[in-house]
Design an enzyme around this catalytic site. Structure first.
Site, PDB file in Angstrom:
ATOM      1  N   CYS A   1      85.836  31.149 -86.963  1.00  0.00           N
ATOM      2  CA  CYS A   1      85.023  31.145 -85.751  1.00  0.00           C
ATOM      3  C   CYS A   1      83.620  31.676 -86.057  1.00  0.00           C
ATOM      4  CB  CYS A   1      85.718  31.941 -84.652  1.00  0.00           C
ATOM      5  SG  CYS A   1      85.065  31.604 -82.998  1.00  0.00           S
TER       6      CYS A   1
ATOM      7  N   HIS B   1      90.848  29.114 -84.667  1.00  0.00           N
ATOM      8  CA  HIS B   1      91.536  30.326 -85.129  1.00  0.00           C
ATOM      9  C   HIS B   1      92.906  29.947 -85.695  1.00  0.00           C
ATOM     10  CE1 HIS B   1      88.901  33.537 -83.387  1.00  0.00           C
ATOM     11  NE2 HIS B   1      88.525  32.533 -82.616  1.00  0.00           N
TER      12      HIS B   1
ATOM     13  N   GLU C   1      94.893  31.597 -87.413  1.00  0.00           N
ATOM     14  CA  GLU C   1      95.851  32.712 -87.456  1.00  0.00           C
ATOM     15  C   GLU C   1      96.833  32.690 -86.292  1.00  0.00           C
ATOM     16  OE1 GLU C   1      92.131  34.523 -85.407  1.00  0.00           O
ATOM     17  OE2 GLU C   1      92.618  32.978 -86.877  1.00  0.00           O
TER      18      GLU C   1
END
Length: 620
Positions: free
Chosen positions: A417, A544, A546
């Site tokens: 990001c 993102h 993750e």
């Protein structure tokens, strides 16, 4: 539908979220379909506008919900996909009740906390619990509910010797009352209460003390809730006589007292529950002991193997985490988990070196020279560098310096990001010689605005106004590292949370200078992934990754970073290509949508041509 309520007492931070997740894992391994709900009693509508210092990271769901980080634990442990409605807050409940009152749904009645707020809470739980979250049709079998905050602690004031709930948890009262009513609504055999409490040891006497748990349970009973199972947190395993005492004074059978003592990594917690027969206690209360005539037994072979594998890792891989919230690891919890999942898959012991981005800046060399020296030592000693997402201009220059160091010294780099936007700005300044290159987030009058505010964003309202949730990224080059890591997929769905984006009017200049935009959205105008082809591993993602990483299915980009940092990238890329991923679009790329109805300011002519924080501890 069966319900398991997880509450906490004595102190906060005992690990209710991990306990709730682990209970879900054990029940799922017994063949049951499990969903989860997190109740946060704060008045915010959601976690989206809160600082990471308040409640840790903001976890983003597929539907764009900005929720408490515990929902991230649920998704990772149970491999499920939740919705924003799985996170209940006081703000959401009151908003729903007020909307009903404005519509006239209450038919002129006086709207009160009891019954209207409490009924709304119960109705919300029943409605959301029926939604499938595992990709299968039909409702789940069990809903695990975690109630945030602590229960049973009392403070006695000079003017009120009867005692009140611990200050700060007064907003929990409607939920506690609602859950007490809910246990009667669903009836016996459908509701199980697991209370997580602390059994401390006083260093002076070296004895495990049960009194805090006794008081907590007594307070819980005074509020109309009685625990069926006690989950006792402690540093060491509980002595048998301590369990006997807890059973006697808390009115809970010894077989229903589970000890969650400190372990090397949290993947052992479901195994602790299994070994102490917690599943039998819970299933007995819920009348689910048998599948037909066969007793339900947890099947956790894969989980056991993963937990043991983690403990045996010896070869370290050092990743420098460059951010501004490095003093609170929960601010980057999902990033840490994704790094951990990838490092275990690549058979490396993760060592996270926390690097405060402010300490890398030139001003730090003058004001705090020791911190400056330490930060640069950590950065230069790392095998890989990761710059996570964030907002605001504090520490931005330090992140730019970290990206510059990684690019110039061929150190594996992953920017997420803001970390991707930082890499773009650094490239513009250093390679393209655009001294005025910046993001309009940090400098609204930048002469070369590499990163700009998205046209559809709001500058007046903060909550839920970003580009949120799951979006599709289409790969532009088959041979790029990112596409290969995703198994040569033509597209991939990942979760987003951002207001700013790379300026599409500068993309051609960047690409002529050598920076490739290998992933774009369906319009072709929004940049999603960058790569430097000549670099060992230099990747930035606007999304993102993750948030979708799982213990058994690590995020491909994190897997690539760890592989590159440990010298295993090429073998990994070969394996990824051999296990090709199906496209998420069935080969159909949608027509480009026009996202920019007004001209964007043209830039100046360019001159184109389970982890170990600093090795001192572990939190998995």
């Amino acid at each position: 539908m069966k319900y398991v309520l997880v509450t906490g007492g004595v102190v906060s931070g005992l690990g209710k979220g991990v306990t709730a997740s682990s209970i879900g894992v054990v029940l799922k391994s017994c063949g049951l379909r499990v969903t989860t709900i997190k109740i946060d009693p704060y008045l915010n509508t959601d976690a989206g506008t809160m600082s990471p210092f308040e409640h840790g990271e903001v976890f983003v769901l597929d539907d764009g919900g900005e929720v408490d980080l515990d929902l991230g634990n649920y998704e990772r442990f149970l491999d499920i996909k939740l919705t924003r409605d799985n996170n209940i807050t006081t703000g959401k409940i009151y908003q729903a009740v007020i909307n009903k009152e404005r519509r006239g749904d209450y038919l002129g009645k006086t709207v009160q906390v009891v019954p209207h707020i409490t009924d709304e809470i119960q109705d919300w739980i029943e409605r959301v619990a029926m939604n499938p979250v595992d990709g299968k049709e039909g409702p789940p079998d069990v809903c695990v509910i975690e109630l945030g905050g602590t229960i049973g602690d009392k403070i006695f004031l000079p003017h009120n010797d009867s005692g009140i709930l611990d200050a700060g948890d007064i907003e929990s009262m409607p939920f506690i009352e609602a859950l007490g009513q809910f246990s009667y609504r669903v009836g016996p055999g459908n509701f199980c209460l697991v209370h997580v409490s602390l059994v401390p040891v006083l260093n002076v006497v070296g004895e495990q003390k049960t009194k805090p748990t006794q008081h907590s349970v007594r307070g819980l009973r005074g509020l109309g809730l009685a625990p069926d199972v006690l989950a006792c947190r402690s540093t060491e395993p509980l002595e048998e006589h301590v369990k006997v005492k807890l059973s006697q004074f808390c009115h809970v059978p010894i077989s229903n007292i589970v000890n969650l003592y400190d372990v090397t990594n949290i993947w052992h917690i479901p195994l602790l529950l299994r070994d102490q027969k917690a599943h039998e206690a819970i299933l007995k209360v819920l009348e689910l002991q048998y599948a037909g005539k066969v007793p339900r037994e947890p099947k956790l072979a894969e989980w056991t193997e993963r937990a043991n594998k983690f403990d045996k890792l010896k070869t370290p891989v050092n990743i420098a985490m460059v951010g501004k919230y490095t003093g609170l690891s929960d601010s980057y919890l999902s990033v840490l988990k994704a790094l951990l999942h990838a490092s275990v898959a690549m058979e490396r012991k993760l060592v996270v070196d926390w690097v405060p981005s402010c300490d890398l800046e030139d001003s730090s060399a003058r004001e705090t020279p020791e911190a400056h020296k330490k930060a640069w030592k950590l950065l230069k000693g790392a095998d890989g560098i990761l710059v996570p997402g964030g907002f605001g201009d504090r520490g931005v220059q330090g992140k730019i310096l970290a990206a510059k160091y990684a690019r110039e010294n061929n150190v594996p780099y992953l920017g997420i990001c803001l970390g991707m936007q930082i890499a773009v700005i650094e490239f513009a300044r250093s390679v393209m010689k655009l001294r005025g290159a910046n993001s309009t987030e940090f400098d609204p009058t930048a002469t070369s605005p590499c990163v700009i505010f998205m046209p559809e964003g709001s500058k007046t309202h903060m909550g839920a106004t970003m580009r949120l949730g799951s979006r599709t990224t289409y790969f532009q080059a088959n041979g790029c590292k990112s596409a290969r890591l995703y198994g040569n997929a033509t597209s991939v769905d990942e979760r987003h949370r951002h207001r700013y984006e790379v300026n599409p009017d500068m993309v051609q200049d960047f690409e002529r200078a050598g920076l490739q935009f290998v992933g774009k959205d369906e319009s072709g105008r929004r940049m999603e992934i960058i790569e430097l082809p000549s670099h060992k591993f230099f990747i930035g993602a606007q999304f993102h990754p993750e948030f979708k990483s799982r213990p058994g299915k690590p995020s491909p980009l994190f897997l690539g970073l760890i592989a590159a940092a440990s010298g295993q990238l090429e073998p990994l890329l070969q394996r990824s290509c051999n296990n090709q991923t199906k496209t998420h679009t069935n080969g159909k790329v949608p027509k480009h949508r026009k996202l920019y109805p007004v001209p964007v300011k043209s830039p100046l002519n360019s001159l184109v041509n389970g982890y170990y924080p600093n090795g001192t501890g572990i939190h998995t």
